[in-house]
Design a protein around this motif. Sequence first.
Motif, short mmCIF file in Angstrom:
data_model
loop_
_atom_site.label_atom_id
_atom_site.label_comp_id
_atom_site.label_asym_id
_atom_site.label_seq_id
_atom_site.Cartn_x
_atom_site.Cartn_y
_atom_site.Cartn_z
N VAL A 1 0.84 -1.20 0.00
CA VAL A 1 0.00 0.00 0.00
C VAL A 1 0.87 1.25 0.00
O VAL A 1 0.61 2.22 -0.73
CB VAL A 1 -0.95 -0.01 1.21
CG1 VAL A 1 -1.69 1.32 1.33
CG2 VAL A 1 -1.95 -1.15 1.09
N ILE A 2 1.92 1.25 0.82
CA ILE A 2 2.82 2.41 0.86
C ILE A 2 3.46 2.63 -0.50
O ILE A 2 3.55 3.77 -0.99
CB ILE A 2 3.88 2.22 1.95
CG1 ILE A 2 3.23 2.24 3.34
CG2 ILE A 2 4.95 3.31 1.86
CD1 ILE A 2 4.17 1.89 4.47
N GLY B 1 -5.04 9.55 -3.46
CA GLY B 1 -6.46 9.41 -3.15
C GLY B 1 -6.76 8.24 -2.25
O GLY B 1 -7.90 8.06 -1.81
N GLY B 2 -5.74 7.44 -1.95
CA GLY B 2 -5.94 6.26 -1.12
C GLY B 2 -6.22 5.02 -1.96
O GLY B 2 -6.86 5.10 -3.01
N ALA B 3 -5.71 3.90 -1.52
CA ALA B 3 -5.90 2.64 -2.23
C ALA B 3 -7.19 1.97 -1.81
O ALA B 3 -7.72 2.20 -0.71
CB ALA B 3 -4.72 1.71 -1.96
N LEU C 1 -2.63 2.10 8.61
CA LEU C 1 -2.54 3.21 7.64
C LEU C 1 -3.93 3.65 7.17
O LEU C 1 -4.21 3.64 5.96
CB LEU C 1 -1.72 2.76 6.42
CG LEU C 1 -0.28 2.32 6.63
CD1 LEU C 1 0.28 1.78 5.31
CD2 LEU C 1 0.57 3.49 7.12
N PRO C 2 -4.81 4.04 8.05
CA PRO C 2 -6.17 4.40 7.60
C PRO C 2 -6.19 5.53 6.58
O PRO C 2 -7.06 5.58 5.71
CB PRO C 2 -6.88 4.78 8.90
CG PRO C 2 -5.79 5.17 9.84
CD PRO C 2 -4.63 4.26 9.50
N TYR C 3 -5.23 6.43 6.67
CA TYR C 3 -5.18 7.59 5.77
C TYR C 3 -4.66 7.21 4.38
O TYR C 3 -4.69 8.03 3.47
CB TYR C 3 -4.28 8.68 6.37
CG TYR C 3 -3.07 8.14 7.10
CD1 TYR C 3 -1.90 7.81 6.41
CD2 TYR C 3 -3.12 7.92 8.47
CE1 TYR C 3 -0.82 7.28 7.06
CE2 TYR C 3 -2.03 7.38 9.14
CZ TYR C 3 -0.87 7.07 8.44
OH TYR C 3 0.20 6.53 9.10
N TYR C 4 -4.19 5.98 4.19
CA TYR C 4 -3.73 5.50 2.89
C TYR C 4 -4.83 4.71 2.18
O TYR C 4 -4.61 4.22 1.08
CB TYR C 4 -2.53 4.57 3.04
CG TYR C 4 -1.18 5.25 3.11
CD1 TYR C 4 -0.29 5.19 2.03
CD2 TYR C 4 -0.77 5.94 4.24
CE1 TYR C 4 0.96 5.78 2.10
CE2 TYR C 4 0.48 6.54 4.32
CZ TYR C 4 1.33 6.47 3.24
OH TYR C 4 2.58 7.06 3.31
N VAL C 5 -5.97 4.54 2.82
CA VAL C 5 -7.00 3.63 2.32
C VAL C 5 -8.31 4.38 2.10
O VAL C 5 -8.79 5.07 3.00
CB VAL C 5 -7.24 2.47 3.32
CG1 VAL C 5 -8.30 1.50 2.79
CG2 VAL C 5 -5.93 1.73 3.61
#
Length: 231
Positions: A64-65, A71-73, A92-96
């Motif tokens: 994910v990183i 915009g998030g995965a 990583l909630p802010y990446y999703v």
Amino acid sequence: MTTFVLVPGVCHGRWWYDPVIERLAEQGHTASAVSLSGLGAHDQLDRMRPINLDVHISEATSSVILSQDPGGAVLVGHDYGGSVITGVADRLPYYVRALVYVDAFVPDDGDSCYSLTDDEQREWWLGDAGAEDAVQPLPHFDPRARPHPRATLLQRIQLTGAWETVPAKHYVAATDWPRQSPFAPIVERVRADPAWTVHEWPTGHDVLAEGPERLLELLAQFETVLEPEEW
């Protein structure tokens, strides 16, 4: 467009998602299936470091990183993969941007796949304990299926609850099980939560057996649409 990170289920590798990834790539998306330790075609569990759920969550987190999608995965987890994507989203909630559980486990803090499933699956997971400490594929599985590291199914997950802040959470419930689905209690739990959207599909647990179209249609709603000035 959109970044999709897909995590397979027990005994399955990234190959399970190949038809989905091919179609998503044709549509201009970035899509990858996570290759979890121990489930590669040439992995030998007796020669590898101990593999538990934390190891698999770390591997998926790295994917994910690396996606670097501002915009998030969109994370997709089938079966056991549901526990993995929950762990990633908690870190990583802010990446999703969205979580999609495909007939999958949805753990709360302290749960394991073992604690969430039924007695029939528990017997399968523990009944063949051997030197590899792995769960053997069932006879009807694809020939590419591999022994699954047992500790990943037994380890209790540690969650802060941050994963629940992911704005979109979808659950696919397969309704054509030959017996009562071991995921039935999970389906009822998420169905009662207004933060979730539940989809019922008239398929068996292998929801891709009839092709990728249903899953692709579901994933299409997460596509990023660019404004003209962004083209």
